[in-house]
Motif scaffolding. Sequence first.
Motif, PDB file in Angstrom:
ATOM      1  N   HIS A  45      43.663  44.394  32.219  1.00 44.47           N
ATOM      2  CA  HIS A  45      44.830  43.973  32.526  1.00 44.47           C
ATOM      3  C   HIS A  45      45.963  43.166  31.531  1.00 44.47           C
ATOM      4  O   HIS A  45      47.103  43.482  31.676  1.00 44.47           O
ATOM      5  N   LEU A  46      45.448  42.804  30.578  1.00 46.09           N
ATOM      6  CA  LEU A  46      46.061  42.513  29.245  1.00 46.09           C
ATOM      7  C   LEU A  46      46.921  43.844  28.687  1.00 46.09           C
ATOM      8  O   LEU A  46      48.039  43.786  28.464  1.00 46.09           O
ATOM      9  N   ILE A  47      46.155  44.858  28.527  1.00 45.35           N
ATOM     10  CA  ILE A  47      46.635  46.141  28.399  1.00 45.35           C
ATOM     11  C   ILE A  47      47.972  46.481  29.206  1.00 45.35           C
ATOM     12  O   ILE A  47      49.081  46.996  28.792  1.00 45.35           O
ATOM     13  N   ARG A  48      47.783  46.430  30.357  1.00 40.17           N
ATOM     14  CA  ARG A  48      48.635  46.652  31.390  1.00 40.17           C
ATOM     15  C   ARG A  48      49.896  46.011  31.177  1.00 40.17           C
ATOM     16  O   ARG A  48      51.006  46.488  31.312  1.00 40.17           O
ATOM     17  N   VAL A  49      49.781  44.488  31.152  1.00 35.87           N
ATOM     18  CA  VAL A  49      50.784  43.756  30.869  1.00 35.87           C
ATOM     19  C   VAL A  49      51.549  43.984  29.618  1.00 35.87           C
ATOM     20  O   VAL A  49      53.068  43.994  29.438  1.00 35.87           O
ATOM     21  N   LYS A  50      50.979  44.082  28.615  1.00 37.18           N
ATOM     22  CA  LYS A  50      51.373  44.683  27.358  1.00 37.18           C
ATOM     23  C   LYS A  50      52.296  45.812  27.362  1.00 37.18           C
ATOM     24  O   LYS A  50      53.306  45.998  26.756  1.00 37.18           O
ATOM     25  N   ASN A  51      51.761  46.695  28.094  1.00 38.50           N
ATOM     26  CA  ASN A  51      52.513  48.023  28.210  1.00 38.50           C
ATOM     27  C   ASN A  51      53.734  48.079  29.392  1.00 38.50           C
ATOM     28  O   ASN A  51      54.522  48.929  29.576  1.00 38.50           O
ATOM     29  N   GLY A  52      53.903  46.870  29.810  1.00 37.80           N
ATOM     30  CA  GLY A  52      55.195  46.449  30.600  1.00 37.80           C
ATOM     31  C   GLY A  52      54.813  47.047  32.099  1.00 37.80           C
ATOM     32  O   GLY A  52      55.838  47.245  32.683  1.00 37.80           O
ATOM     33  N   GLU A  53      53.688  47.192  32.465  1.00 39.44           N
ATOM     34  CA  GLU A  53      53.481  47.515  33.877  1.00 39.44           C
ATOM     35  C   GLU A  53      53.421  46.561  34.921  1.00 39.44           C
ATOM     36  O   GLU A  53      53.323  45.497  34.399  1.00 39.44           O
ATOM     37  N   ASN A  54      53.819  46.842  36.083  1.00 36.47           N
ATOM     38  CA  ASN A  54      54.016  45.406  37.061  1.00 36.47           C
ATOM     39  C   ASN A  54      52.583  45.474  37.755  1.00 36.47           C
ATOM     40  O   ASN A  54      52.002  46.583  38.311  1.00 36.47           O
ATOM     41  N   ILE A  55      52.277  44.339  37.630  1.00 35.88           N
ATOM     42  CA  ILE A  55      50.738  43.904  38.030  1.00 35.88           C
ATOM     43  C   ILE A  55      50.684  42.706  39.149  1.00 35.88           C
ATOM     44  O   ILE A  55      51.483  41.818  38.642  1.00 35.88           O
ATOM     45  N   ASP A  56      50.338  42.976  40.098  1.00 37.21           N
ATOM     46  CA  ASP A  56      50.396  41.904  41.378  1.00 37.21           C
ATOM     47  C   ASP A  56      49.520  40.571  40.753  1.00 37.21           C
ATOM     48  O   ASP A  56      48.467  40.952  40.147  1.00 37.21           O
ATOM     49  N   ASP A  57      50.123  39.533  41.092  1.00 34.43           N
ATOM     50  CA  ASP A  57      49.451  38.301  40.581  1.00 34.43           C
ATOM     51  C   ASP A  57      47.926  37.936  40.740  1.00 34.43           C
ATOM     52  O   ASP A  57      47.064  37.636  40.346  1.00 34.43           O
ATOM     53  N   ASN A  58      47.695  38.706  42.261  1.00 40.59           N
ATOM     54  CA  ASN A  58      46.467  38.623  42.606  1.00 40.59           C
ATOM     55  C   ASN A  58      45.493  39.469  42.018  1.00 40.59           C
ATOM     56  O   ASN A  58      44.099  39.044  41.724  1.00 40.59           O
ATOM     57  N   MET A  59      45.883  40.573  41.317  1.00 39.94           N
ATOM     58  CA  MET A  59      44.852  41.233  40.341  1.00 39.94           C
ATOM     59  C   MET A  59      44.381  40.291  39.445  1.00 39.94           C
ATOM     60  O   MET A  59      43.034  40.489  39.090  1.00 39.94           O
ATOM     61  N   ILE A  60      45.259  39.369  38.695  1.00 40.77           N
ATOM     62  CA  ILE A  60      44.589  38.728  37.704  1.00 40.77           C
ATOM     63  C   ILE A  60      44.076  37.396  38.233  1.00 40.77           C
ATOM     64  O   ILE A  60      42.726  37.018  37.710  1.00 40.77           O
ATOM     65  N   LEU A  61      44.701  36.851  39.264  1.00 39.61           N
ATOM     66  CA  LEU A  61      44.192  35.363  39.777  1.00 39.61           C
ATOM     67  C   LEU A  61      42.800  35.592  40.414  1.00 39.61           C
ATOM     68  O   LEU A  61      41.965  34.564  40.625  1.00 39.61           O
ATOM     69  N   MET A  62      42.746  36.667  41.147  1.00 37.88           N
ATOM     70  CA  MET A  62      41.709  36.907  42.157  1.00 37.88           C
ATOM     71  C   MET A  62      40.633  37.821  41.576  1.00 37.88           C
ATOM     72  O   MET A  62      39.376  38.276  41.901  1.00 37.88           O
ATOM     73  N   GLY A  63      40.880  38.462  40.259  1.00 41.69           N
ATOM     74  CA  GLY A  63      39.938  39.276  39.509  1.00 41.69           C
ATOM     75  C   GLY A  63      39.859  40.728  40.402  1.00 41.69           C
ATOM     76  O   GLY A  63      38.921  41.399  40.289  1.00 41.69           O
ATOM     77  N   ARG A  64      40.984  41.209  41.056  1.00 41.50           N
ATOM     78  CA  ARG A  64      40.862  42.355  41.862  1.00 41.50           C
ATOM     79  C   ARG A  64      41.206  43.561  40.687  1.00 41.50           C
ATOM     80  O   ARG A  64      41.840  43.619  40.012  1.00 41.50           O
ATOM     81  N   PRO A  65      40.173  44.633  40.918  1.00 43.60           N
ATOM     82  CA  PRO A  65      40.151  45.500  39.882  1.00 43.60           C
ATOM     83  C   PRO A  65      41.438  46.588  40.133  1.00 43.60           C
ATOM     84  O   PRO A  65      41.728  47.614  39.245  1.00 43.60           O
ATOM     85  N   TYR A  66      42.009  46.717  41.245  1.00 47.87           N
ATOM     86  CA  TYR A  66      43.162  47.718  41.324  1.00 47.87           C
ATOM     87  C   TYR A  66      44.440  47.073  42.006  1.00 47.87           C
ATOM     88  O   TYR A  66      44.298  45.966  42.506  1.00 47.87           O
TER      89      TYR A  66
END
Length: 167
Positions: A40-61
Amino acid sequence: MDLRIFQMLEFMNTRLSNIEKNISRIDEKLEFSIALQRNHLIRVKNGENIDDNMILMGRPYNDLSPSDAFDIFNNVNMDFLVLDVSEDEYIGKSIAGAIKIPLEELDRRYAEIQNKTTPIMIISEKGLRSIKACEMLVKKGFFNVNNISGGHEFWPGKESHSPSPSA
């Protein structure tokens, strides 16, 4: 008296064995969680759009709306793969250039997806099979996995689309 001591030792040995198994399971879950958070950190670093639930709920996709996925699909600057896990018999919309592996065969054929770091957008008839495919690929070590919610049923555009840059 000796029998009671032996029974007590046997009981303690069984309990220790169960505790060891639980610690091992916790260790595996922790390793997976850390790897997921790093991804998730790499995806954020690369500027990808990540749903908040991916991080908050630990969803893997990530869940993408069909329109967001279509925008990514049409962006020549994006590197990605499209994986279609629809049934073999499915004759609806198709995406040109998509890797076609029915969900039932994915467990055996996932090695056909050669790069585990390239973003993968997964689509199916209505989006349910693609959720299962996302979960399966995450267990196989793919972390940049994106489900196209609603599947082909809500995919914008015509029956067939131009191939993606990576496909």
